[in-house]
Design a protein around this motif. Structure first.
Motif, PDB file in Angstrom:
ATOM      1  N   PHE A 235       0.762  -1.340   0.095  1.00 24.32           N
ATOM      2  CA  PHE A 235       0.073   0.123  -0.072  1.00 24.32           C
ATOM      3  C   PHE A 235       0.861   1.226  -0.065  1.00 24.32           C
ATOM      4  O   PHE A 235       0.539   2.266  -0.738  1.00 24.32           O
ATOM      5  N   GLU A 236       1.912   1.129   0.793  1.00 26.44           N
ATOM      6  CA  GLU A 236       2.878   2.316   0.869  1.00 26.44           C
ATOM      7  C   GLU A 236       3.559   2.596  -0.643  1.00 26.44           C
ATOM      8  O   GLU A 236       3.456   3.875  -1.083  1.00 26.44           O
ATOM      9  N   ASN A 237       4.064   1.703  -1.383  1.00 29.17           N
ATOM     10  CA  ASN A 237       4.603   1.829  -2.524  1.00 29.17           C
ATOM     11  C   ASN A 237       3.527   2.107  -3.816  1.00 29.17           C
ATOM     12  O   ASN A 237       3.787   2.969  -4.792  1.00 29.17           O
ATOM     13  N   THR A 238       2.244   1.654  -3.696  1.00 24.45           N
ATOM     14  CA  THR A 238       1.200   1.533  -4.859  1.00 24.45           C
ATOM     15  C   THR A 238       0.899   2.873  -4.907  1.00 24.45           C
ATOM     16  O   THR A 238       0.511   3.612  -5.725  1.00 24.45           O
ATOM     17  N   PHE A 239       0.392   3.463  -3.581  1.00 21.25           N
ATOM     18  CA  PHE A 239      -0.318   4.586  -3.463  1.00 21.25           C
ATOM     19  C   PHE A 239       0.178   5.850  -3.020  1.00 21.25           C
ATOM     20  O   PHE A 239      -0.469   6.815  -2.453  1.00 21.25           O
ATOM     21  N   ALA A 240       1.585   5.724  -2.668  1.00 17.58           N
ATOM     22  CA  ALA A 240       2.499   6.715  -2.064  1.00 17.58           C
ATOM     23  C   ALA A 240       1.797   7.288  -0.749  1.00 17.58           C
ATOM     24  O   ALA A 240       1.793   8.508  -0.745  1.00 17.58           O
ATOM     25  N   LEU A 241       1.748   6.372   0.152  1.00 15.86           N
ATOM     26  CA  LEU A 241       1.433   6.677   1.453  1.00 15.86           C
ATOM     27  C   LEU A 241       2.179   6.633   2.310  1.00 15.86           C
ATOM     28  O   LEU A 241       3.101   6.154   2.382  1.00 15.86           O
ATOM     29  N   GLU A 242       1.968   7.484   3.494  1.00 18.75           N
ATOM     30  CA  GLU A 242       2.801   7.558   4.773  1.00 18.75           C
ATOM     31  C   GLU A 242       3.014   6.152   5.083  1.00 18.75           C
ATOM     32  O   GLU A 242       2.025   5.311   5.300  1.00 18.75           O
ATOM     33  N   HIS A 243       4.190   5.669   5.916  1.00 16.43           N
ATOM     34  CA  HIS A 243       4.399   4.479   6.333  1.00 16.43           C
ATOM     35  C   HIS A 243       3.181   4.143   7.249  1.00 16.43           C
ATOM     36  O   HIS A 243       2.780   2.893   7.466  1.00 16.43           O
ATOM     37  N   VAL A 244       2.961   5.132   8.326  1.00 19.78           N
ATOM     38  CA  VAL A 244       1.879   4.582   9.444  1.00 19.78           C
ATOM     39  C   VAL A 244       0.417   4.420   8.870  1.00 19.78           C
ATOM     40  O   VAL A 244      -0.162   3.640   9.335  1.00 19.78           O
ATOM     41  N   VAL A 245       0.345   5.269   7.576  1.00 16.68           N
ATOM     42  CA  VAL A 245      -1.135   5.136   7.215  1.00 16.68           C
ATOM     43  C   VAL A 245      -1.165   3.778   6.585  1.00 16.68           C
ATOM     44  O   VAL A 245      -2.436   3.168   6.560  1.00 16.68           O
ATOM     45  N   ALA A 246      -0.200   3.522   5.778  1.00 17.97           N
ATOM     46  CA  ALA A 246      -0.244   2.140   4.990  1.00 17.97           C
ATOM     47  C   ALA A 246      -0.319   0.792   6.104  1.00 17.97           C
ATOM     48  O   ALA A 246      -0.949  -0.062   6.021  1.00 17.97           O
ATOM     49  N   GLY A 247       0.418   1.074   7.189  1.00 19.61           N
ATOM     50  CA  GLY A 247       0.501  -0.096   8.079  1.00 19.61           C
ATOM     51  C   GLY A 247      -1.010  -0.020   8.952  1.00 19.61           C
ATOM     52  O   GLY A 247      -1.343  -1.111   8.921  1.00 19.61           O
ATOM     53  N   MET A 248      -1.631   0.985   8.985  1.00 21.15           N
ATOM     54  CA  MET A 248      -2.887   1.027   9.426  1.00 21.15           C
ATOM     55  C   MET A 248      -3.825   0.298   8.453  1.00 21.15           C
ATOM     56  O   MET A 248      -4.821  -0.501   9.156  1.00 21.15           O
ATOM     57  N   ILE A 249      -3.876   0.471   7.600  1.00 23.54           N
ATOM     58  CA  ILE A 249      -4.628  -0.084   6.601  1.00 23.54           C
ATOM     59  C   ILE A 249      -4.559  -1.550   6.376  1.00 23.54           C
ATOM     60  O   ILE A 249      -5.302  -2.398   6.158  1.00 23.54           O
ATOM     61  N   ALA A 250      -3.041  -1.767   6.349  1.00 22.98           N
ATOM     62  CA  ALA A 250      -2.675  -3.311   6.220  1.00 22.98           C
ATOM     63  C   ALA A 250      -3.116  -4.043   7.481  1.00 22.98           C
ATOM     64  O   ALA A 250      -3.512  -5.374   7.419  1.00 22.98           O
ATOM     65  N   ALA A 251      -2.929  -3.430   8.645  1.00 23.12           N
ATOM     66  CA  ALA A 251      -3.468  -3.905   9.906  1.00 23.12           C
ATOM     67  C   ALA A 251      -4.988  -4.380   9.991  1.00 23.12           C
ATOM     68  O   ALA A 251      -5.414  -5.340  10.526  1.00 23.12           O
ATOM     69  N   SER A 252      -5.859  -4.101   8.847  1.00 23.75           N
ATOM     70  CA  SER A 252      -7.173  -4.289   9.006  1.00 23.75           C
ATOM     71  C   SER A 252      -7.298  -5.751   8.362  1.00 23.75           C
ATOM     72  O   SER A 252      -8.279  -6.494   8.874  1.00 23.75           O
ATOM     73  N   TYR A 253      -6.294  -6.259   7.677  1.00 19.84           N
ATOM     74  CA  TYR A 253      -6.294  -7.550   7.388  1.00 19.84           C
ATOM     75  C   TYR A 253      -6.275  -8.747   8.193  1.00 19.84           C
ATOM     76  O   TYR A 253      -7.241  -9.462   8.649  1.00 19.84           O
ATOM     77  N   PRO A 254      -5.384  -8.536   9.323  1.00 21.39           N
ATOM     78  CA  PRO A 254      -5.526  -9.405  10.520  1.00 21.39           C
ATOM     79  C   PRO A 254      -6.598  -9.134  11.367  1.00 21.39           C
ATOM     80  O   PRO A 254      -7.130 -10.045  12.188  1.00 21.39           O
ATOM     81  N   PHE A 255      -6.974  -7.858  11.448  1.00 22.22           N
ATOM     82  CA  PHE A 255      -8.184  -7.527  12.489  1.00 22.22           C
ATOM     83  C   PHE A 255      -9.417  -8.279  12.011  1.00 22.22           C
ATOM     84  O   PHE A 255     -10.087  -8.869  12.639  1.00 22.22           O
ATOM     85  N   LEU A 256      -9.709  -8.707  10.926  1.00 22.87           N
ATOM     86  CA  LEU A 256     -10.857  -9.388  10.282  1.00 22.87           C
ATOM     87  C   LEU A 256     -10.783 -10.470  10.962  1.00 22.87           C
ATOM     88  O   LEU A 256     -11.968 -11.242  10.784  1.00 22.87           O
ATOM     89  N   ASN A 257      -9.650 -11.106  11.417  1.00 20.36           N
ATOM     90  CA  ASN A 257      -9.841 -12.638  11.975  1.00 20.36           C
ATOM     91  C   ASN A 257     -10.897 -12.609  13.122  1.00 20.36           C
ATOM     92  O   ASN A 257     -11.534 -13.951  13.263  1.00 20.36           O
ATOM     93  N   LEU A 258     -11.230 -11.534  13.613  1.00 27.19           N
ATOM     94  CA  LEU A 258     -12.355 -11.570  14.756  1.00 27.19           C
ATOM     95  C   LEU A 258     -13.628 -12.160  14.124  1.00 27.19           C
ATOM     96  O   LEU A 258     -14.298 -12.778  15.022  1.00 27.19           O
ATOM     97  N   VAL A 259     -13.920 -11.990  12.945  1.00 34.83           N
ATOM     98  CA  VAL A 259     -15.190 -11.998  12.360  1.00 34.83           C
ATOM     99  C   VAL A 259     -15.074 -13.295  11.349  1.00 34.83           C
ATOM    100  O   VAL A 259     -15.848 -14.234  11.374  1.00 34.83           O
ATOM    101  N   SER A 260     -14.067 -13.265  10.555  1.00 33.56           N
ATOM    102  CA  SER A 260     -13.955 -14.012   9.383  1.00 33.56           C
ATOM    103  C   SER A 260     -13.735 -15.824   9.719  1.00 33.56           C
ATOM    104  O   SER A 260     -14.099 -16.650   9.381  1.00 33.56           O
TER     105      SER A 260
END
Length: 507
Positions: free
Chosen positions: A323-348
């Protein structure tokens, strides 16, 4: 079942105590990822070295899950999980004290052993819940445990920040990583004091022989030997990666020595398996129909876990940079977006187990979910800078849902294959999840994100077709009671009504 989750009594108490143990092992296992950039700058690591450390973090989990599965079947989940939680202190402190790349590689290799804790809880939960509820119970255990990856991503940077205010300076990441090991070790003692392996009146069933997985036909033995080679191959692949000029952790001659040792390990493992199964291979022992199982079913579940958990490990490791490289995002923002992947474990992950319980066919649940994994990853292949970021996140979450639901559906079947060998079967299946992670991350390190998504998608579609044609519905998939009969179920129900007590019967 769902209403009982709010209870902290009986089997639900065991479930909650066990998923939290698994949660802590995942916090430890992923405690490097939130600080990868900071550690890389402080210790002058190259991007290739950081990628290699991520692979090392997975590597020893492959043999560890098999070995811990054997120890689990022999000593029980109470002793095995408690010991593993306490051991986590060692690699956590080793990581926190590392001063260069070589020390980090060694510490993360040791940390891979902690990642094997998953299989222990699979056996524990299967002892306390009847087959008709095993999918949702294992899904909750796995989902909340895997949530530890999200916990590490979000909580540890905050801990490090707080440590910085206390005057730790540049060493704040070291304090945060060390703290995860200390908490894990303390909880290991608590876990040992507050759980028991089985409900009152239920016998903990152990394999008749130790040293290797017991199969019930000569054909299954040869299939098992063939599948064992895949795990050795993954370790050999890691050795090759560590010997590449950009990494240079191993010399070429050292790589060959490791390959030779791995060949010896495979030969030894084959010999031990033959010792356990030689009468069966020679046709001198015939199992009654009630005790037979096909190893082909275990092999299919291993492939399912490659496509589900293996792809999840790869995605969690590469999404922040993607996400950081594809959309030129800040590292922290890209990390928060990516963290939604493991967060979904609670439901999925729980939903995968719940669907497996309610749909009426664990086979077709598995087939449909793996097909969803394949299609969603092929869709993710097309993500580029022209996409709206919300759409890219939605497609990523779609693939996350199916991959994690696939984990839940897989372990809705695993405990039903052969009760007394659940630890070893769980270990083999779980090890192939890490095999998938190592292979996928190696492909990613040599190519790019679209190639990785394509590989994961095509693999999942092949797996779905194999499940549709060859996976069999386990016997007693939706039975209301344990195999030991009505008395066992009554003991579980009686345990549910008991208040919380510290039980030291199995010490």
């Amino acid at each position: 079942m769902l209403k009982g989750l709010w209870s902290f009594q009986g089997r639900y108490r065991i479930l909650h105590l066990t998923w939290f143990a698994f949660f802590l092992t995942f916090v430890c296992w992923f405690n490097f990822a939130p600080f990868a950039t900071v550690i890389g700058k402080e210790l002058s690591l190259s991007p290739e070295q950081i990628k290699t450390i991520a692979i090392c973090n997975l590597a020893l989990t492959i043999p560890a899950r098999i070995i811990i599965g054997m120890l689990l079947d022999r000593f029980g989940p109470k002793v095995t999980f408690s010991t593993l939680l306490i051991f986590a202190l060692v690699p956590c402190l080793a990581t926190a004290l590392s001063q260069d790349f070589n020390q980090l590689v060694l510490s993360r290799l040791l940390m891979g052993i902690v990642g094997a804790g998953f299989v222990v809880g699979i056996r524990m939960v299967s002892e306390w819940f009847p087959p008709k509820e095993i999918g949702i119970a294992e899904g909750i255990y796995g989902g909340w445990g895997n949530f530890g990856a999200f916990g590490a991503e979000f909580a540890l940077p905050s801990v490090a920040l707080a440590a910085g205010f206390l005057g730790a300076g540049s060493s704040n990441w070291r304090l945060a990583i060390a703290l995860t090991g200390i908490i894990s070790a303390i909880y290991g003692v608590i876990y040992y004091k507050t759980v028991q392996d089985t409900p009152a009146g239920v016998t903990y069933r152990k394999p008749k022989r130790n040293g290797g997985l017991e199969v019930t036909s000569a054909k299954s033995f040869y299939a098992m030997i063939a599948m064992n080679f895949g795990l050795i191959f993954a370790l050999g692949l890691l050795a090759w990666r560590l010997a590449q000029p950009a990494i240079a952790f191993l010399s070429t001659s050292q790589m060959y020595v490791i390959w030779f040792l791995l060949a010896g390990l495979y030969a030894f493992q084959t010999y031990k398996s033959w010792q356990v199964n030689r009468e069966t291979v020679a046709g001198q022992k015939i199992y009654p129909p009630a005790e037979r199982y096909e190893f082909r079913q275990v092999a299919l579940l291993e492939f399912c876990y490659i496509t589900s958990f293996g792809s999840e490990l790869a995605a969690v490791s590469m999404l922040p940079a993607f996400f950081e490289n594809t959309f030129a995002l800040e590292h922290v923002v890209a990390g928060m977006i990516a963290a939604s992947y493991p967060f979904l474990n609670l439901v999925s992950r729980p939903s995968g187990g719940l669907i497996s319980d309610k749909f009426g066919s664990r086979k077709w649940t598995m087939t449909a979910v793996t097909a969803g994994i394949g299609l969603s990853y092929l869709l993710a292949r097309g993500i580029n800078q022209s996409w709206p970021i919300p759409l890219a996140i939605a497609v990523t979450m779609l693939s996350a849902y199916f991959a994690q639901a696939g984990c839940g559906a897989t372990y809705g079947i695993v405990p039903l294959i052969k009760k007394e060998a659940t630890g070893q079967i769980s270990g083999n299946v779980g090890a192939y999840g890490n095999f998938g992670g190592v292979v996928y991350l190696t492909i990613f390190s040599l190519t790019d994100a679209p190639t990785l998504f394509t590989t994961m998608g095509v693999s999942a579609l092949i797996c779905a077709s194999l499940c549709g044609f060859f996976l069999k519905e386990p016997k007693g998939s939706f039975a209301a009671h344990y195999e030991e009969g009505q008395a066992s179920q009554q003991s579980v129900e009686a345990a549910d009504s008991m208040p919380f007590v510290i039980d030291n019967r199995n010490e």
